[in-house]
Design a protein around this motif. Structure first.
Motif, PDB file in Angstrom:
ATOM      1  N   CYS A 330      26.647 -31.030 -32.626  1.00 52.67           N
ATOM      2  CA  CYS A 330      26.021 -31.012 -33.942  1.00 52.67           C
ATOM      3  C   CYS A 330      24.514 -31.123 -33.739  1.00 52.67           C
ATOM      4  O   CYS A 330      24.032 -32.068 -33.108  1.00 52.67           O
ATOM      5  N   MET A 331      23.768 -30.179 -34.256  1.00 52.83           N
ATOM      6  CA  MET A 331      22.323 -30.163 -34.011  1.00 52.83           C
ATOM      7  C   MET A 331      21.604 -31.302 -34.725  1.00 52.83           C
ATOM      8  O   MET A 331      20.514 -31.704 -34.323  1.00 52.83           O
ATOM      9  N   VAL A 332      22.185 -31.798 -35.803  1.00 60.40           N
ATOM     10  CA  VAL A 332      21.568 -32.948 -36.479  1.00 60.40           C
ATOM     11  C   VAL A 332      21.697 -34.188 -35.578  1.00 60.40           C
ATOM     12  O   VAL A 332      20.749 -34.966 -35.419  1.00 60.40           O
ATOM     13  N   GLN A 333      22.848 -34.343 -34.962  1.00 65.37           N
ATOM     14  CA  GLN A 333      23.013 -35.463 -34.031  1.00 65.37           C
ATOM     15  C   GLN A 333      22.082 -35.324 -32.834  1.00 65.37           C
ATOM     16  O   GLN A 333      21.542 -36.306 -32.328  1.00 65.37           O
ATOM     17  N   LEU A 334      21.914 -34.079 -32.371  1.00 61.10           N
ATOM     18  CA  LEU A 334      20.984 -33.858 -31.262  1.00 61.10           C
ATOM     19  C   LEU A 334      19.572 -34.276 -31.683  1.00 61.10           C
ATOM     20  O   LEU A 334      18.872 -34.990 -30.949  1.00 61.10           O
ATOM     21  N   ALA A 335      19.169 -33.830 -32.871  1.00 60.40           N
ATOM     22  CA  ALA A 335      17.834 -34.169 -33.368  1.00 60.40           C
ATOM     23  C   ALA A 335      17.678 -35.685 -33.468  1.00 60.40           C
ATOM     24  O   ALA A 335      16.645 -36.253 -33.084  1.00 60.40           O
ATOM     25  N   LEU A 336      18.711 -36.343 -33.955  1.00 59.73           N
ATOM     26  CA  LEU A 336      18.658 -37.796 -34.110  1.00 59.73           C
ATOM     27  C   LEU A 336      18.483 -38.474 -32.748  1.00 59.73           C
ATOM     28  O   LEU A 336      17.628 -39.344 -32.578  1.00 59.73           O
ATOM     29  N   ILE A 364      16.570 -38.221 -40.451  1.00 56.05           N
ATOM     30  CA  ILE A 364      17.678 -37.502 -39.790  1.00 56.05           C
ATOM     31  C   ILE A 364      18.979 -38.300 -39.933  1.00 56.05           C
ATOM     32  O   ILE A 364      20.056 -37.727 -40.128  1.00 56.05           O
ATOM     33  N   GLU A 365      18.861 -39.621 -39.877  1.00 56.15           N
ATOM     34  CA  GLU A 365      20.048 -40.466 -40.049  1.00 56.15           C
ATOM     35  C   GLU A 365      20.679 -40.232 -41.432  1.00 56.15           C
ATOM     36  O   GLU A 365      21.896 -40.145 -41.570  1.00 56.15           O
ATOM     37  N   LYS A 366      19.809 -40.118 -42.431  1.00 55.49           N
ATOM     38  CA  LYS A 366      20.312 -39.865 -43.785  1.00 55.49           C
ATOM     39  C   LYS A 366      21.006 -38.499 -43.857  1.00 55.49           C
ATOM     40  O   LYS A 366      22.060 -38.353 -44.489  1.00 55.49           O
TER      41      LYS A 366
END
Ligand SMILES: Cc1cc2nc3c(=O)[nH]c(=O)nc-3n(C[C@H](O)[C@H](O)[C@H](O)COP(=O)(O)O)c2cc1C
Ligand code: FES
Lengths: 452, 157
Positions: A330-336, A364-366
């Protein structure tokens, strides 16, 4: 291994010989370049480095010979001149300097001596990241052997020239890889970057002229002096001369370090040499130069690994660390996770970086937990924009650039989190539940507060 | 004078300015004090280098490898940065948590083990990387956790 088809320069000989031993290193011509350099004029040695087109391997890619030429000549200064070697290697994805120290420590020492001679220095410091205990021991043993043989210390090889080398271990701080933070740390302070100018070449360690180079840069010097700058410049492609020890990691069958000529393509590295993406998965994204560099997508797979081609694709070659990411991530998790790293490592000196990395993590957490609102992605990009170029050192940029690139390149995936009010991956992402050191600290602090 | 004092003097002599020896001196003091830096350690380092204890503490607090609270006899550090995370660092960490009966950041009640997450250790191509008493292990899988813990338990320290 297909990689053996390519001539090695930095790691040459290390497959067939135990080059941690001085006798073996001498057997493959070790320390002959030092002998040769000591018989040359300093300017002539520098000219070979300039002709080689060797660019720094630590991240910024600055031409090594040019930086060395900024250091005042011994007759132009009353202060001692220092050479400091950056062995702090901490950019996520990067593990090449470790292998260089493990396998060719004498090439590093020989390069250090030649470079010190070239800039008229008698004092070398090698700043090794504290976690690299085994590597420190290997370099220390090599240095002891070299000292016993009269290669380091007073009257090197009977030339009348003196040179000491001191190994200095860090104590765990990514920021100390930034050159001015490194100097602060080496002076016995908290590792907070200095403002530039003055540049280290004029006022570095103890306010004296200082040249700072990466381990790989320095370990490339002996072969250049042995065979000449023109010989070295034949390898690679224009503007990206020579080989690099690429660090390959992530979702790839054969992770490891591979010394290859620059200009080789991502496809060749990841598929032909790295064995491709395991478990029948699909390549989704590629980080081409360490975690601080903007992400590329699977469509960029035919991009060449050289400074200009990676730049044209919208990223940077950085430390030469390639991370392959498959379609489970998941790219959001990567960013986080990337933002959490830079938040943890921000030294706290500049407000945009100290506060901005925290804001990035919060937003990003949100997004990841489904609590973000429409407009939060633009807010995130604007936080990135407010960090970029606004700090004393590039650590803030190192956080803002990759995070902004994840949003730019994978905006639909970010948007889907907001629209669906949850992570579309559920718990199936390869990065699910990953616990970062900042989260670990925060959790412990919260619990302490509850108990108190 | 103490052995620590003498050792610090030796290290300090390598540098043009003695303050450069703060980090090596703190490391020596930490080793002498069972893996962490109690207030006495800052006084000793300050005394040996002619600095103040407050200065030494401010330096120590900047660096991740200096422990400001007691730690276990053995330190297990699991890298959870991205390359290791992509190949299963979280499962490896959780295996250590359940093997030791503690969570990341904690020390076992018998004082034997501290477990913590750590940022990239520089072994990314061979993940998951776990540093055990500062020696790296590569390709550590969840099923390796119990063997690693047993080995450390019986290792000479
Ligand atoms: C936050 C940050 C971390 C860095 N970390 C490293 C590092 O670990 N190793 C390194 O050689 N250079 C690192 N650099 C780059 C150094 O500042 C410097 O440019 C480099 O050591 C110069 O050597 P080179 O010209 O041989 O590449 C870092 C830079 C920044 C901004
Ligand atoms: S990401 Fe784990 S060692 Fe680099």
């Amino acid at each position: 291994m297909p990689s053996t088809e390519f001539e090695k320069i930095v790691l040459a000989g290390a497959d067939d010989h135990d080059l941690t031993r001085l006798s073996e290193y001498e057997r493959v011509g070790g320390y002959q370049s030092l002998r040769k350099a000591l018989g040359m004029e300093r300017q002539a040695v520098l000219d070979e480095l300039l002709a080689a087109g060797l660019r720094g391997r630590g991240g910024a890619g600055f031409p090594m010979g040019r930086k060395a030429s900024f250091v005042p000549k011994p007759e132009q200064t009353t202060k001692p001149i220092y050479l400091t070697i950056n062995a702090d290697e901490s950019e996520p994805g990067t593990f090449k300097d470790r292998e260089i120290m493990q396998r060719v420590p004498h090439r590093l020492i020989e390069g250090a001596l030649i470079t010190a001679y070239t800039i008229g220095s008698n004092h070398v410091f090698i700043y090794i990241r504290g976690e690299y205990l085994s590597e420190f021991e290997i370099v220390r043993a090599a240095l002891a052997e070299a000292r016993d043989r009269g290669l380091v210390g007073a009257n090197v090889l009977g030339s009348g020239w003196n040179c000491t080398i001191v190994l200095h271990r860090g104590a765990g701080a990514y920021i100390c890889g930034e050159e001015t933070a490194l100097l602060e740390s080496l002076e016995g302070k908290r590792g907070q970057p200095r403002s530039k100018p003055p540049f280290p070449a004029l006022q570095g360690l103890y306010a004296s002229p200082t040249l700072i180079n990466n381990v790989e840069t320095i370990a490339t010097v002996p072969p250049i002096i042995e065979k000449g700058g023109a010989w070295y410049a034949q390898f690679g492609v224009p503007n990206s001369a020579g080989t690099r020890v690429f660090s390959l990691s992530g979702n790839v069958a054969n992770g490891g370090n591979y010394e290859l000529p620059m200009g080789i393509s991502l496809r060749e590295l990841i598929y032909d040499i790295g064995g491709g993406i395991p478990d029948g998965r699909k390549l989704k994204a590629i980080i081409p130069g360490g975690s601080s560099t903007p992400v590329l997508t699977a469509d960029d797979i035919d991009t060449a690994l050289d400074f200009d081609a990676i730049g044209a694709a919208g990223s940077m070659l950085g430390s030469g660390a390639i991370i392959a990411i498959d379609d489970r991530a998941c790219m959001v998790q990567l960013a986080l996770r990337v933002a959490q790293f830079y938040q943890h490592e921000s030294c706290g000196k500049c407000t945009p970086c100290r506060e901005g990395t925290r804001w990035m993590v919060n937003i990003i957490e949100k997004v990841e937990t489904g609590h973000a609102q429409q407009g939060d992605l633009d807010l995130l990009l604007s936080v990135c924009d407010r960090i970029l170029g606004k700090c004393l050192c590039p650590l803030g940029d190192a956080a803002a650039m990759p995070v902004a690139s994840y949003v730019d390149r994978f905006r639909e995936e970010f948007q889907a989190h907001i629209d669906q009010g949850c992570c579309p991956f559920g718990d199936s992402s390869s990065l699910d539940r990953i616990l970062s050191p900042v989260q670990q600290h925060a959790r412990l602090l919260r619990e302490l507060a509850v108990i108190a | 004078m103490t052995a620590l004092y003498d050792e610090i003097q030796q290290v300090a002599a390598q540098y043009p300015q003695r303050r450069s020896a703060v980090i090596p001196a703190l490391r020596l003091a930490q080793e002498a004090h069972g893996g962490w830096l109690p207030p006495a350690a800052f006084r000793e380092v300050a005394d040996a280098l002619e600095l103040t204890p407050a200065y030494c503490q401010s330096v120590a607090s900047f660096y991740d490898m200096f422990q400001l609270e007691p730690v276990g006899k053995h330190m297990i550090e699991v890298c959870t940065n991205i390359s290791c995370a992509l190949v299963g660092a979280q499962a490896t960490l959780e295996a250590f948590e359940s093997e030791l009966g503690i969570r990341a950041g904690e020390t076992t009640p018998d004082g034997e083990f501290t477990l913590r997450t750590i940022e990239c250790l520089g072994g990314c191509g061979w993940g998951t990387v776990v540093s055990c008493d500062h020696r790296y292990r590569h390709y550590v899988k969840p099923e390796d956790a119990s063997r690693v813990v047993e080995e450390l338990r019986h290792a000479e320290h």
